[in-house]
Motif scaffolding. Sequence first.
Motif, PDB file in Angstrom:
ATOM      1  N   ARG A 148      -0.297  11.681 -12.614  1.00 42.32           N
ATOM      2  CA  ARG A 148       0.359  12.491 -13.087  1.00 42.32           C
ATOM      3  C   ARG A 148      -1.421  13.469 -12.893  1.00 42.32           C
ATOM      4  NH1 ARG A 148       0.222  16.915 -16.411  1.00 42.32           N
ATOM      5  NH2 ARG A 148      -1.870  15.766 -17.479  1.00 42.32           N
TER       6      ARG A 148
ATOM      7  N   ALA B 151       1.247   5.946 -15.714  1.00 41.67           N
ATOM      8  CA  ALA B 151       1.937   7.265 -15.375  1.00 41.67           C
ATOM      9  C   ALA B 151       0.974   8.852 -15.676  1.00 41.67           C
ATOM     10  CB  ALA B 151       3.098   7.313 -15.723  1.00 41.67           C
ATOM     11  N   GLU B 152       0.162   9.028 -16.298  1.00 42.44           N
ATOM     12  CA  GLU B 152      -0.668   9.597 -17.076  1.00 42.44           C
ATOM     13  C   GLU B 152      -1.536   9.983 -16.607  1.00 42.44           C
ATOM     14  OE1 GLU B 152      -0.149  12.497 -18.790  1.00 42.44           O
ATOM     15  OE2 GLU B 152      -1.784  13.309 -19.197  1.00 42.44           O
TER      16      GLU B 152
ATOM     17  N   ARG C  14       4.172  14.130 -22.361  1.00 44.50           N
ATOM     18  CA  ARG C  14       3.985  14.025 -20.850  1.00 44.50           C
ATOM     19  C   ARG C  14       5.584  12.372 -20.631  1.00 44.50           C
ATOM     20  NH1 ARG C  14      -1.840  15.442 -20.561  1.00 44.50           N
ATOM     21  NH2 ARG C  14      -1.445  18.319 -20.376  1.00 44.50           N
ATOM     22  N   HIS C  15       4.987  11.677 -20.859  1.00 40.56           N
ATOM     23  CA  HIS C  15       5.839  10.150 -20.480  1.00 40.56           C
ATOM     24  C   HIS C  15       6.956   9.860 -21.730  1.00 40.56           C
ATOM     25  CE1 HIS C  15       2.770  10.938 -17.009  1.00 40.56           C
ATOM     26  NE2 HIS C  15       2.546  11.138 -17.504  1.00 40.56           N
TER      27      HIS C  15
ATOM     28  N   TYR D 182      -4.448  15.183 -28.416  1.00 42.80           N
ATOM     29  CA  TYR D 182      -4.226  13.902 -26.992  1.00 42.80           C
ATOM     30  C   TYR D 182      -5.022  12.503 -27.169  1.00 42.80           C
ATOM     31  CZ  TYR D 182      -5.709  18.093 -24.402  1.00 42.80           C
ATOM     32  OH  TYR D 182      -5.428  19.357 -24.044  1.00 42.80           O
ATOM     33  N   GLN D 183      -4.985  11.814 -28.661  1.00 47.83           N
ATOM     34  CA  GLN D 183      -5.111  11.273 -28.371  1.00 47.83           C
ATOM     35  C   GLN D 183      -4.295  10.302 -29.459  1.00 47.83           C
ATOM     36  OE1 GLN D 183      -7.185  12.875 -30.290  1.00 47.83           O
ATOM     37  NE2 GLN D 183      -8.677  12.379 -28.563  1.00 47.83           N
TER      38      GLN D 183
ATOM     39  N   GLN E 168       9.414   8.154 -21.126  1.00 41.65           N
ATOM     40  CA  GLN E 168       9.516   6.467 -21.068  1.00 41.65           C
ATOM     41  C   GLN E 168       8.526   5.538 -21.210  1.00 41.65           C
ATOM     42  OE1 GLN E 168       8.301   9.035 -19.212  1.00 41.65           O
ATOM     43  NE2 GLN E 168       6.968   8.072 -17.208  1.00 41.65           N
ATOM     44  N   CYS E 169       6.818   5.908 -21.793  1.00 40.37           N
ATOM     45  CA  CYS E 169       7.053   4.901 -21.757  1.00 40.37           C
ATOM     46  C   CYS E 169       6.183   4.698 -23.183  1.00 40.37           C
ATOM     47  CB  CYS E 169       4.382   5.638 -21.171  1.00 40.37           C
ATOM     48  SG  CYS E 169       4.283   5.617 -19.221  1.00 40.37           S
TER      49      CYS E 169
ATOM     50  N   TRP F  93      -0.192  12.226 -23.841  1.00 40.25           N
ATOM     51  CA  TRP F  93       0.466  11.645 -23.018  1.00 40.25           C
ATOM     52  C   TRP F  93       2.087  11.189 -22.683  1.00 40.25           C
ATOM     53  CZ3 TRP F  93       1.399   6.786 -23.860  1.00 40.25           C
ATOM     54  CH2 TRP F  93       0.481   6.048 -24.876  1.00 40.25           C
TER      55      TRP F  93
ATOM     56  N   ASP G 130      -5.244   3.109 -25.183  1.00 39.51           N
ATOM     57  CA  ASP G 130      -5.473   3.246 -22.838  1.00 39.51           C
ATOM     58  C   ASP G 130      -4.631   4.666 -22.719  1.00 39.51           C
ATOM     59  OD1 ASP G 130      -8.142   2.821 -22.167  1.00 39.51           O
ATOM     60  OD2 ASP G 130      -7.431   1.029 -23.353  1.00 39.51           O
ATOM     61  N   PHE G 131      -4.640   5.343 -21.551  1.00 37.51           N
ATOM     62  CA  PHE G 131      -3.837   5.978 -21.670  1.00 37.51           C
ATOM     63  C   PHE G 131      -2.263   5.495 -20.064  1.00 37.51           C
ATOM     64  CE2 PHE G 131      -5.032  10.604 -22.068  1.00 37.51           C
ATOM     65  CZ  PHE G 131      -5.160  10.406 -23.405  1.00 37.51           C
ATOM     66  N   PRO G 132      -1.873   5.537 -20.001  1.00 36.24           N
ATOM     67  CA  PRO G 132      -1.022   4.566 -19.046  1.00 36.24           C
ATOM     68  C   PRO G 132      -1.215   5.125 -17.867  1.00 36.24           C
ATOM     69  CG  PRO G 132       0.581   6.199 -20.377  1.00 36.24           C
ATOM     70  CD  PRO G 132      -0.731   6.628 -21.019  1.00 36.24           C
TER      71      PRO G 132
ATOM     72  N   GLN H 223      -9.570  14.671 -21.551  1.00 38.69           N
ATOM     73  CA  GLN H 223      -8.825  15.230 -22.558  1.00 38.69           C
ATOM     74  C   GLN H 223      -8.505  14.228 -23.755  1.00 38.69           C
ATOM     75  OE1 GLN H 223      -4.627  15.294 -20.898  1.00 38.69           O
ATOM     76  NE2 GLN H 223      -5.120  16.738 -18.701  1.00 38.69           N
TER      77      GLN H 223
END
Lengths: 544, 146
Positions: free
Chosen positions: A288, A284-285, B139-140, B125-126, B142-143, B136, A280-282, A151
């Motif tokens: 998931r 939580a992701e 989807r979240h 996506y980024q 809260q982040c 992302w 960077d993705f957290p 992704q």
Amino acid sequence: MYKYDEYDQAMVDARVEEFRDQTRRRIEGHLSEDQFKPLRLKNGLYLQLHAYMLRVAVPYGTLNSRQMRKLAHIARKYDRGYGHFTTRQNIQYNWIKLAEAPDILAELATVEMHAIQTSGESIRNLSADHYAGAAPDEICDPRPWAELIRQATTFHPEFSYLPRKFKIAVIAAQEDRAALRWHDCALRIVKNETGEKGFEVYAGGGMGRTPIIAFLIREFCPASQIFSYIQAILRVWNRHARRDNIHKQRMKILVHELGEDEFRRQVEMEFAHILTLGRDFPQAEYDRIAAHFEPPPFETGLPEEVDRSDPDFALWVDRQVAAHKAPGYAIVNISLKPDGGIAGDISAEQMDLVADLAERYSFDDLRSTHVQNLVLPHVRKRDLHAVWQALDAAGLASVNLGLVTDIIACPGLDYCSLANARSIPVAQQIAERFADLNRQLDLGELKIKISGCINACGHHHAAHIGILGVDRKGTENYQLLLGGSGTEDVSQAKITGPGFDETGIVDAVERTIERYREIREPGERFLDCYRRVGMDPFKEAIYG
Amino acid sequence: MGDPLRFRDDPAPDEPGVTLDAFLDQKNATSVLLEAGDDVRALLPELGRVRLVEIDFPRFRDGRGFSSASILREAGYEGEIRAIGDVLVDLLFFMRRCGFDSFEPDEPFDPGAVDAALHRYPDVYQSATDGRVPIWALRHPQCATG
């Protein structure tokens, strides 16, 4: 396995419409072939010798039955009833009409598949260990990370027009089943001394005309920072690679020119900077995504013993079945290298059958391998006989995993517009020469890989016995290479000497193998024998 | 060549860009032209006086300019970044994400194609320098989005 949510689906659907628009502009003449070429290549569509070829992504080599049935449907409706699994775990169709390509992509999108970044100067579809989630020797399933990186690197704006292609592989086991260090960016999940998971990172590998094995650029990158680290590698390369000679633009060339230490220094500086951007993705992701890769509900209390009273079945079990992490289960390798067949080719009917078997016997999970075979990763041992019978009836029960007839071969001059020589007939003749299973079993592990040109799609540099087809004054000529490996004992094969014609190369392979048989020590693999004695005894046998 | 396609409200700078070397010499220059091979980081100490950075794409497949623009925005530069040269409309979406906010292609864009290219993808996506919220983060919620 991973399931798209509405965001993933919308991205893939948008790509279908974009490509439909680009194709329409090409057909109506608003785009020249020069302008269209890089656009179609970003969607896996090549113009080959006879037709367009479409390469469909199989991210990290994982498929479900619904997807496999769709691939079968596409083979029937848009191609000639078959497909071809590649050395990057993808599938290619060789007889595609340009006007139908958008429809194929639309069909793929209905089963969460696409052809995004399967070709062109882009971050390619990731490859991974085909035993992921099943292998006893892995520290975790590498696929959640592979999906996260998929992704993160899909339509990455900064890396839309890289100097060349960029290939990433991810594994999490000691044994390397993914030809890891032959990638531009090779990731192995490890634990550090405090038990934290992270990545061992290798950079600058690749085959092609200048084969280079990736070097260890970082012993440990914290898992949560891996996307930043990959971006740092990509940025250093994107900014500093040559752009004047397409054959000198892969990252391995820049690493070679700068030197490993200087390349690492620049990447580390860029990494420190990119970390400050918070890209960077957290966790939580990651969590998931990882939830999609939870182990299937393995039954307990299953029998371990397998009834071996049928000798043909016993032979198949001994060669094609591998140990599984869960008691009572096994990993089944399906050979796509039948007698007289074409490596990696599979008919629509066979695809449907494999889909049925995956659904019924393997938690709806199947894999493609870089060796151009398939895998049912989670089969109860007590079901092995039924699976074997079904495979056998479909011509899919060949016994040759890792043996002399488990040959990797690129499509070669039979299809490919880049090729200098045919690969498929050479593979077929070698397979015919060594068809006797007892002879194959006696020779043990022996990996032959054939490329029809120096681009090395057939991985000849990583072969125990490699064959490279070249054009010599207008005729096909084949060079022989020995001593390569694509596993954890990675090495690069070396050319033996002058090349051969089509019959000559098959004879040379046989003479090489016969010399091995004469001089091997008990239990010694061909590769280990070569490493012990060197090239000379083989040259003597080949050239006299 | 007509007026550049701009995604800014301020008046377009009228001073033509000079080469990076000339810009570093001429302390009163405010527009600079970066060739694909120039090191954009040489410009960072001088960003205070820059109003326009033109980034040349000698061939549209030469993607170095994407990194140059990204680095400028990451350094906090808020002036204009103009893509010039062999710029295809199919690259517009990615270029906007890297911080380009004006375009002067050798071959003018078809206005309909511009709109389609910019709005083709519902999400991204980024994170990049355009500040769009990545999937992302959707989807979240809260982040923090970084």
